[in-house]
Design a protein around this motif. Structure first.
Motif, PDB file in Angstrom:
ATOM      1  N   UNK A 171      35.365  28.537 -41.074  1.00 55.43           N
ATOM      2  CA  UNK A 171      33.922  28.728 -40.882  1.00 55.43           C
ATOM      3  C   UNK A 171      33.243  27.366 -40.920  1.00 55.43           C
ATOM      4  N   UNK A 172      31.967  27.371 -40.514  1.00 54.66           N
ATOM      5  CA  UNK A 172      31.173  26.144 -40.512  1.00 54.66           C
ATOM      6  C   UNK A 172      30.501  25.933 -41.869  1.00 54.66           C
ATOM      7  N   UNK A 173      30.322  24.645 -42.205  1.00 56.74           N
ATOM      8  CA  UNK A 173      29.576  24.262 -43.394  1.00 56.74           C
ATOM      9  C   UNK A 173      28.706  23.053 -43.102  1.00 56.74           C
ATOM     10  N   UNK A 174      28.137  22.487 -44.165  1.00 52.04           N
ATOM     11  CA  UNK A 174      27.244  21.330 -44.016  1.00 52.04           C
ATOM     12  C   UNK A 174      27.579  20.347 -45.119  1.00 52.04           C
ATOM     13  N   UNK A 175      27.525  19.044 -44.790  1.00 53.74           N
ATOM     14  CA  UNK A 175      28.020  18.046 -45.730  1.00 53.74           C
ATOM     15  C   UNK A 175      26.963  17.518 -46.697  1.00 53.74           C
ATOM     16  N   UNK A 176      25.824  18.212 -46.798  1.00 54.75           N
ATOM     17  CA  UNK A 176      24.850  17.933 -47.854  1.00 54.75           C
ATOM     18  C   UNK A 176      24.584  19.228 -48.625  1.00 54.75           C
ATOM     19  N   UNK A 177      24.143  19.059 -49.851  1.00 52.19           N
ATOM     20  CA  UNK A 177      23.825  20.227 -50.679  1.00 52.19           C
ATOM     21  C   UNK A 177      22.443  20.749 -50.292  1.00 52.19           C
ATOM     22  N   UNK A 178      22.399  21.923 -49.675  1.00 47.58           N
ATOM     23  CA  UNK A 178      21.124  22.445 -49.180  1.00 47.58           C
ATOM     24  C   UNK A 178      20.726  23.764 -49.835  1.00 47.58           C
ATOM     25  N   UNK A 179      21.596  24.350 -50.632  1.00 43.28           N
ATOM     26  CA  UNK A 179      21.247  25.579 -51.345  1.00 43.28           C
ATOM     27  C   UNK A 179      21.272  25.305 -52.838  1.00 43.28           C
ATOM     28  N   UNK A 180      20.092  25.230 -53.429  1.00 43.95           N
ATOM     29  CA  UNK A 180      19.992  24.849 -54.835  1.00 43.95           C
ATOM     30  C   UNK A 180      20.559  25.907 -55.769  1.00 43.95           C
ATOM     31  N   UNK A 181      20.698  27.138 -55.281  1.00 46.69           N
ATOM     32  CA  UNK A 181      21.129  28.215 -56.159  1.00 46.69           C
ATOM     33  C   UNK A 181      22.624  28.431 -56.207  1.00 46.69           C
ATOM     34  N   UNK A 182      23.418  27.557 -55.623  1.00 48.94           N
ATOM     35  CA  UNK A 182      24.863  27.761 -55.643  1.00 48.94           C
ATOM     36  C   UNK A 182      25.590  26.525 -55.168  1.00 48.94           C
ATOM     37  N   UNK A 183      26.925  26.640 -55.101  1.00 48.64           N
ATOM     38  CA  UNK A 183      27.732  25.509 -54.667  1.00 48.64           C
ATOM     39  C   UNK A 183      28.992  26.009 -53.975  1.00 48.64           C
ATOM     40  N   UNK A 187      39.506  25.498 -52.744  1.00 52.50           N
ATOM     41  CA  UNK A 187      40.723  25.499 -53.557  1.00 52.50           C
ATOM     42  C   UNK A 187      41.925  25.269 -52.647  1.00 52.50           C
ATOM     43  N   UNK A 188      42.705  24.228 -52.945  1.00 60.71           N
ATOM     44  CA  UNK A 188      43.901  23.955 -52.175  1.00 60.71           C
ATOM     45  C   UNK A 188      43.677  23.062 -50.973  1.00 60.71           C
ATOM     46  N   UNK A 189      42.545  22.426 -50.870  1.00 57.68           N
ATOM     47  CA  UNK A 189      42.278  21.554 -49.732  1.00 57.68           C
ATOM     48  C   UNK A 189      41.117  20.635 -50.009  1.00 57.68           C
ATOM     49  N   UNK A 190      40.766  19.838 -49.034  1.00 59.83           N
ATOM     50  CA  UNK A 190      39.652  18.899 -49.158  1.00 59.83           C
ATOM     51  C   UNK A 190      38.683  19.090 -48.002  1.00 59.83           C
ATOM     52  N   UNK A 191      37.391  18.871 -48.293  1.00 59.40           N
ATOM     53  CA  UNK A 191      36.359  18.979 -47.262  1.00 59.40           C
ATOM     54  C   UNK A 191      35.148  18.166 -47.671  1.00 59.40           C
ATOM     55  N   UNK A 192      34.406  17.702 -46.670  1.00 58.98           N
ATOM     56  CA  UNK A 192      33.146  16.996 -46.940  1.00 58.98           C
ATOM     57  C   UNK A 192      31.990  17.962 -47.104  1.00 58.98           C
ATOM     58  N   UNK A 193      32.207  19.225 -46.751  1.00 62.87           N
ATOM     59  CA  UNK A 193      31.120  20.210 -46.817  1.00 62.87           C
ATOM     60  C   UNK A 193      30.722  20.482 -48.259  1.00 62.87           C
ATOM     61  N   UNK A 194      29.424  20.612 -48.489  1.00 65.21           N
ATOM     62  CA  UNK A 194      28.906  20.942 -49.815  1.00 65.21           C
ATOM     63  C   UNK A 194      28.292  22.344 -49.864  1.00 65.21           C
ATOM     64  N   UNK A 195      28.034  22.934 -48.708  1.00 65.66           N
ATOM     65  CA  UNK A 195      27.537  24.314 -48.636  1.00 65.66           C
ATOM     66  C   UNK A 195      28.019  24.939 -47.344  1.00 65.66           C
ATOM     67  N   UNK A 196      28.235  26.240 -47.365  1.00 65.10           N
ATOM     68  CA  UNK A 196      28.511  26.955 -46.132  1.00 65.10           C
ATOM     69  C   UNK A 196      27.256  27.064 -45.292  1.00 65.10           C
ATOM     70  N   UNK A 197      27.456  27.228 -44.010  1.00 65.01           N
ATOM     71  CA  UNK A 197      26.345  27.703 -43.177  1.00 65.01           C
ATOM     72  C   UNK A 197      26.350  29.220 -43.327  1.00 65.01           C
ATOM     73  N   UNK A 198      25.335  29.760 -44.007  1.00 66.25           N
ATOM     74  CA  UNK A 198      25.310  31.200 -44.239  1.00 66.25           C
ATOM     75  C   UNK A 198      23.870  31.700 -44.357  1.00 66.25           C
TER      76      UNK A 198
END
Length: 844
Positions: A171-183, A187-198
């Motif tokens: 799925x797509x995500x975003x590499x900045x923290x844009x949802x203050x209510x979650x994170x 698990x088991x990998x690495x990514x630059x994404x800090x939030x899902x696109x949802x």
């Protein structure tokens, strides 16, 4: 048919008392016949509800809650050893859906599965779903749906995504923290994404809807009460002081007329106070407000005393006439139904904006700017100081006398003020329409149907909210009264001739509130005068002369600053007919019903029926507007101030009048045959119930999400700027080309100037009144659109040359992508929360 005559043996004896059973039957029949109309209406309503329920027509109302729509990073393919967890905090009860966007490479295994699971804060599984990888395509939208969670607001949820060993889908995500209510946790990998696109959605239940209405009203009760009382005050004084020159009206019609007159008089008062060098201050407004309502109470007391004296000893004929006049102003069932309609209109309009913190679209920030200027200056707009360097004001300010007045008296947050006041005026417009129709036809049932159509099933004027079109909305309220009073001034009996002064106030208010609607009115007045063969022309001329006096200072200034208002339109498509509106909701059905009604009216007019003149005149007025605005299609000159769109969105007023009057005459015709009228009542009950249910559902979801530019998260960001930035700061904002060469803010940045007083690269659209400023805005935004990569330090060098000190990226976003800005070494992120980002230009 010869009626059956009882024989001698059948005639009851004078000495024999009727049996108790016969008496009971007669009473039952009497009660049934007395209540046959409401019973038939009720039966029609029940029949429709049963049919609608069995047909599955009742669909839940679902709306967005969390809207994290930014994406720039594809997460690793999810499998047995790679799993992601996204926590989030819903803001609304009724959570029922989560939307994601699939990311998939062009090739890979076809036998895997994507697995989705949702857990509540206690770890319990709410829902799960498995999707075969081969069924998914790149950038496909997928959803996880589940039963509505009744108490989801403020509860932490966890979305788990995984897959089988052969799954190649992510799925797509975003590499900045844009949802203050979650994170986001991988698990088991690495990514630059800090939030899902949802995006999460919630279902609005009946209980939550009622709670939302109660909360909105209770939170804004002071604002609502003060606004209503401020609108009514001048009208109450006018009608009570001038009741000798007005015929007796139904109480609701009187109230609607007072509302329209009060709204119309406020801009006249502000204008002339400014002309003589005065200004409003909070204390002076409160003083006028208190003294005004004390005057109203005194006038009411004197009126009641006169009526009490009229009920004293006097000749029978005079006493009977006064008793009839007294009873004509008592409350009736119609008034209770009208009150329910108005409350329902307000409730659904508040529900429509329940998730908003700012009124939508481009016009709203303009109204905020004008309100801020007038609230600070206490004058009718001479210029835009101190917010913008614009020394002229070629616009209408009538609505803003209300918003600026309430702002001075209460000082509520500007977005809340405009959001609530706009919906309040929208909900009160049916009251003015009731007054307008009643004044013209003197039938409360017809007036009530008019109010119902405008309040609930009609698409307009409720849709005005999605544009923030508050000035035209306010003018339409005044227009309803102006049409009726002008109709009676020209075609009414002699007693209406004394009301010419009230017509002048209403028309002057129209001129100052919305010049376009004023032009619509002029065509109506001219048409009615012509078809009436110049009847009562001197009274109409007197009203026009007094109107000219009232508006002269503003009219002269408009002429000197703008010149003539005619000429060919310079914007492509500006005068195109809005065909899209016709296919929305029941619009096409209402238009077809109006066409049928006009045919009925034409037949009635040919047969000499006097009632037909009103709907026929309204239809002719609407038709003439359509023809005149067709412009080049008919080889006619176009008027720049008017277009077919503006005419169509105003057509709800004559449309409701025509439909209601025609329906009233049809009902009168049916009343000649009792059985037909019973059948008609059943059909009417079903139709009204259908319109009610459809209309309520339509009103709640009527906003176009595209027009929602500023989101609630922007409030905190704008407040932070007001508290932390220097007054000399220049803030670059996301913009887009709106109309012609006019650029406007694309997100919460559109509100920077009116809310914080800071300068921005794209102020509210009024900047076009300063040619130099307009050219600067065009040049700046044209260059911004041409920059391919805002992580490049050279792009910021150009911003420095323009004097930009900060960049603001709202929750909705636009050209400035905060992910690129965050990588630019010449920028420093000074604020980041819930999708709102503020960057400082280093070295400025």
């Amino acid at each position: 048919m010869v009626p059956h005559m009882p024989q001698e043996s059948e005639k009851p004896s004078a000495n024999r008392r009727p049996e108790r059973g016969d008496e009971a039957n007669q009473r039952l029949v009497s009660v049934i016949w007395r209540w046959w109309l409401p019973l038939a209406l009720f039966l029609g309503a029940i029949l429709y509800l049963l049919w609608a329920w069995s047909s599955g027509l009742f669909t839940p109302i679902v709306s967005d809650d969390i809207n994290q729509n930014r994406n720039n990073t594809v997460l690793p393919a999810l499998g047995e050893n790679i799993q992601l967890r996204q926590t989030f905090l819903p803001g609304r009860d009724g959570l029922k859906e989560i939307e994601l966007i699939v990311a998939r490479p062009p090739d890979g295994a076809e036998s895997g599965r994507l697995e989705m699971q949702l857990l509540d804060d206690s770890g319990q599984i709410i829902a799960s779903r498995e999707i075969e990888s081969k069924e998914l395509v790149h950038n496909e939208v997928i959803s996880l749906r589940f039963p509505p969670q009744a108490h989801s607001a403020g509860q932490m949820y966890t979305l788990i995504l995984g897959g089988t060993a052969n799954n190649n889908v992510s799925v797509w995500g975003y590499d900045l923290d844009v949802h203050a209510g979650g994170e986001l946790t991988l698990i088991g990998g690495e990514t630059a994404a800090q939030d899902l696109r949802f995006i999460t959605r919630y279902q609005l239940s009946l209980f939550r809807a009622l709670s939302s209405v109660i909360e909105s009203i209770s939170t804004n009760i002071g604002l609502i009460i003060l606004s209503v009382l401020l609108m009514l005050l001048p009208g109450f004084i006018l009608l009570l002081a001038g009741d000798h020159w007005l015929p007796t009206l139904d109480p609701a019609a009187w109230l609607g007329l007072a509302l329209a007159a009060g709204i119309a008089l406020w801009p006249v008062l502000w204008l002339w106070l400014t002309v003589i060098g005065g200004r409003w201050r909070p204390w002076s407004l409160w003083l006028v407000f208190v003294i005004g309502w004390l005057t109203v109470l005194l006038l009411l007391l004197l009126r009641f005393r006169r009526r009490a004296a009229a009920d004293g000893p006097q000749e029978d004929s005079t006493r009977q006439r006064n008793v009839i006049q007294w009873r004509s102003t008592r409350l009736k069932w119609v008034h209770l139904v009208l009150l329910l309609i108005l409350f329902l209109a307000l409730a659904v309009r508040l529900l429509a904006v329940r998730d908003l913190a700012f009124p939508p679209w481009v016009d709203s920030s303009r109204h905020a700017l004008i309100t801020a200027v007038m609230s600070k200056s206490g004058k009718a707009m001479p210029d835009y100081a101190p917010y913008l360097e614009i020394n002229r004001f070629p616009y209408h300010f009538g609505f803003h006398t209300l918003s600026a007045g309430v702002s001075q008296m209460m000082n509520p947050p500007l977005p809340d003020l405009l959001l609530i006041m706009g919906q309040l005026i929208n909900a009160l417009l049916p009251l003015a329409a009731f007054a307008g129709v009643y004044i013209m036809v003197r039938r409360s049932g017809v007036a009530l149907l008019t109010a119902f159509l405008i309040a609930i099933p009609f698409f307009f004027p409720a849709y005005y909210a999605t544009w923030g079109r508050m000035t035209q909305l306010t003018a339409m309220l005044v227009l309803a009264a102006a049409l009726s009073m002008t109709w009676q001034l020209i075609r009414g009996s002699r007693c209406w001739q004394k009301s010419w002064w009230l017509v002048s106030i209403l028309v002057a208010g129209l001129f100052l509130i919305h010049f376009r609607v004023f032009l619509f009115y002029l065509l109506f007045a001219a048409l009615i005068w012509l078809i009436s063969r110049g009847r009562n022309g001197r009274w109409l001329a007197l009203a026009g002369l007094l109107t000219a006096v009232f508006v002269a200072p503003h009219a002269i200034r408009l002429y000197l600053e703008t010149g003539a208002a005619t000429g060919g339109g310079s914007i492509a498509g500006y005068n195109d007919f809005p065909f899209g509106y016709v296919s929305i909701g029941w619009e096409r059905g209402f238009l077809l019903a109006a066409a049928a009604a006009i045919l009925l009216v034409v037949v009635a007019a040919l047969r000499g029926k006097s009632w037909a003149w009103l709907p026929l005149s309204l239809a002719a007025w609407s038709g003439m507007l359509a023809v005149m605005l067709s412009g080049q299609r008919l080889s006619l000159p176009e008027i720049r101030l008017l277009n077919l769109n503006s005419a169509y969105i105003s057509a709800f007023l004559p449309l409701s009048f025509i439909l209601a009057v025609a329906a009233g005459q049809l009902w009168r015709w049916l009343s000649q045959w009792r059985n037909l009228q019973i059948g008609g009542a059943i059909i009417a009950g079903a139709l009204l119930t259908a319109a009610l249910i459809f209309g309520v559902g339509q009103q709640i979801v009527i906003l176009n999400p595209v027009t929602i530019l500023a989101r609630p998260q922007d409030l905190e960001g704008l407040n932070w700027m007001e508290e932390n930035l220097d007054d000399s700061s220049l803030v670059a904002v996301n913009s887009w080309q709106w109309l012609g060469q006019t650029w406007t803010g694309a997100d919460g940045g559109a509100w920077i100037v009116p809310l914080t007083g800071l300068n921005s690269t794209t102020p509210p659209a009024d900047y076009i009144y300063n040619r130099s400023l307009a050219q600067d805005v065009i040049t700046f935004n044209t260059y911004v659109q041409s920059v391919p990569d805002w992580s490049d330090p050279t792009a910021v060098d150009w911003l420095k040359e323009q004097g930009v000190t900060h960049l603001y990226v709202g929750a909705k976003g636009g050209t400035f992508d905060p992910a690129f800005l965050a990588k630019n070494p010449s920028l420093q992120m000074v604020y980041a929360r819930d999708g709102v980002f503020i960057f400082a230009v280093i070295g400025q």
